[in-house]
Design an enzyme around this catalytic site. Structure first.
Site: not given
Ligand code: NAD
Length: 509
Positions: A210, A244
């Site tokens: 997602e 998102c």
């Molecule tokens: P985040 O930094 O919280 O990362 C999400 C998860 O990934 C965390 O549990 C983290 O521990 C893990 N993570 C981060 N970097 C990693 C790596 N290098 N290797 C392995 N795991 C890792 O979240 P984010 O990435 O800042 O989220 C924001 C993004 O999420 C935006 O692009 C948003 O659009 C998207 N998003 C999508 C939805 C959806 O339902 N489609 C919902 C919310 C957010």
């Protein structure tokens, strides 16, 4: 052996006991999850206030209500979802039982994100429990207060061996991803989504991703611009733009750009008052890193609305930028903050080309009053979901699959879609050992007659033998018989009357 490996082993052992499978157990766990949300609501709201500056009412509305609705739906519909689903048969299998049986996949890894930490971590869990799986829950370290509440209290409500919470950061997530799961459900950025998919590929583990991206919002010059802007303003600035499916940017013709800016300005005043920083309904950016990232995206622009910021509070005012060039940096990456650029297009054709030249978005919004134009916009573009004349509302319907397409995601969920996503749909065909003669057509030695029979049987139209069809068939037959009897009685009466007439006519003559 790492801590993560130990947790995964323990979870798999718990799954193998089979206790997550009975429907009564699944329903009991879902009810306990519901109790957790109800009883710990205060702690959850406090954590959200600290993480994202969310108000109590906002937390209830945007985080907890959706979770409760999904729990209620899963509890009430589980028996129906989990039941074997009869399918059509052909002549060769007419007497067999043929059905699709949803089965648990095994151990699911759920990696949550921080912007709506509760639903985005626990909605997949609702589906995982409902489908009879075990699940390891990895909340985002970025929303650290929510993660702490989840880690500390969830284990007191639901089975801690089947559904453990593993807190931690990137390193812990990477360690988990090295291990083997039966499904990985990830919510977050496309960048990490690729790493998740790569890690899962080592074990041939299926994934649901997602992800995010830039969701366009087209406002047609013939729509009600004032209403359109009210709805866009709500969707863009709720949770400080960290949604998102928030409209990432507006596309409109130059002739209405000024009106759009004015309408958004008026709406912001109505929603958050003269100083949004003081409004309990206006949140904060999650951390300093994201605060700096969003400010850097605004560099070089003069905002027509907002633009103020306060780094000590991670506050960025609702901001609107006009005449943003289509190839600027602001238009290359997802904003994920309270900055709304307006890009002008010459007409709807131009808007469609603009959307199609970019990655497939998670959501698309169209404001337009012409039905033909709406149909065209839907037919000539693609996106994970689309809402017309509003924003984000498709998310609220659990009957609609929620997910992205292309770079915005893989797979979908919500309601029954989550149950199906986290189930294996096992093809089941159960025959008896009778009627062996039916099989002769497929056995060797083959001759033309047998081959013709086999061809006929396999080419026969599929026959729907489901309960519903059978009930309809019985009802139709009874109705048919009743109608025939009624017709017969009418004919007999008519014939009787005719005879009587003849008799009396004869009598008088
Ligand atoms: P985040 O930094 O919280 O990362 C999400 C998860 O990934 C965390 O549990 C983290 O521990 C893990 N993570 C981060 N970097 C990693 C790596 N290098 N290797 C392995 N795991 C890792 O979240 P984010 O990435 O800042 O989220 C924001 C993004 O999420 C935006 O692009 C948003 O659009 C998207 N998003 C999508 C939805 C959806 O339902 N489609 C919902 C919310 C957010």
């Amino acid at each position: 052996m790492s801590r993560e490996q130990q947790v995964v082993d323990r979870t798999r052992r718990a799954f193998r006991t089979g206790r997550s499978r009975p429907l009564e157990f699944r329903i009991q766990q879902l009810k306990r999850l519901w109790s957790f949300i109800k009883e710990r609501q205060e702690e959850i709201c406090e954590a959200l206030r600290r993480d994202l500056g969310k108000s109590e009412l906002g937390s209830e509305l945007y985080e907890l209500l959706v979770l409760e609705a999904e729990l209620k739906l899963a509890i009430s519909r589980l028996a129906e979802w989990a039941a074997p689903r009869p399918v059509e048969k052909n002549l060769l299998t007419l007497t067999a039982e043929v059905y699709v049986k949803p089965e648990p996949l095994g151990v699911v890894l759920i990696i949550g994100t921080w912007n709506y930490p509760w639903p985005l971590t626990l909605l997949p869990l609702v589906g995982a429990i409902a489908a009879g799986n075990a699940a390891i829950i990895k909340p985002s370290e970025v929303s650290s207060n929510s993660s702490k509440v989840m880690e500390e209290h969830l284990c007191h409500y639901i089975d801690q061996d089947l559904y453990p919470v593993v807190a931690g950061g990137v390193q812990e997530t990477q360690e988990l991803l090295r291990l083997r799961f039966d499904h990985v459900f990830y919510t977050g950025s496309s960048r990490v989504g690729k790493l998740v998919m790569e890690a899962a590929a080592h074990h041939l583990t299926p994934v649901t991703l997602e992800l995010g991206g830039k969701s366009p919002c087209y406002i047609d010059k013939n729509s009600d611009v004032r209403i359109a802007c009210r709805r866009v303003t709500w969707g863009k600035f709720v949770n400080c733009g960290q949604t998102c499916i928030a409209p990432d940017y507006i596309l409109c013709e130059p002739c209405i750009q000024g009106q759009v800016v004015e309408c958004i300005r008026q709406t912001l005043l109505e929603f958050y008052g003269a100083d949004p920083k003081c409004s309990p309904d206006y949140g904060r950016i999650i951390n300093q890193r994201h605060f700096n990232r969003i400010l850097s995206l605004m560099e070089g622009y003069t905002p027509v609305v907002g633009g103020q910021s306060d780094s000590s509070q991670c506050y960025i005012a609702p901001t609107v930028l006009k005449d943003v060039p289509p190839h600027s940096r602001l238009m290359q990456e997802e904003i994920f903050g309270p900055v709304l650029p307006i890009v002008t297009v010459s007409d709807m054709d131009d808007a469609i080309s603009f959307i199609n030249e970019r990655e497939k978005p998670l959501a698309l919004y169209v404001f337009c009053s012409d039905k033909k134009a709406i149909k065209r916009m839907i037919e000539e573009t693609t996106s994970g979901g689309v809402t017309v004349n509003d924003v984000m509302m498709h998310y609220t319907l659990s009957s609609l699959p929620f997910g992205g397409v292309g770079q915005s995601g893989v797979g979908c969920y919500h309601g029954k879609h989550t149950f199906d996503r986290l189930s294996h749909h096992r093809a089941c065909l159960v025959r008896s050992l009778n009627m062996e003669s039916v099989n002769l057509a497929r056995y060797p030695p083959q001759d033309r007659r047998r081959a013709r029979r086999a061809r006929m049987a396999l080419r026969s139209p599929l026959i729907d033998m489901s309960k519903r069809t059978l009930i309809w068939a019985v009802v139709a037959t009874i109705l048919g018989v009743c109608l025939s009897i009624a017709l017969l009685v009418i004919l007999l009466i008519a014939a009787g009357l005719n005879c009587t007439c003849w008799y009396w006519r004869g009598f008088y003559n």
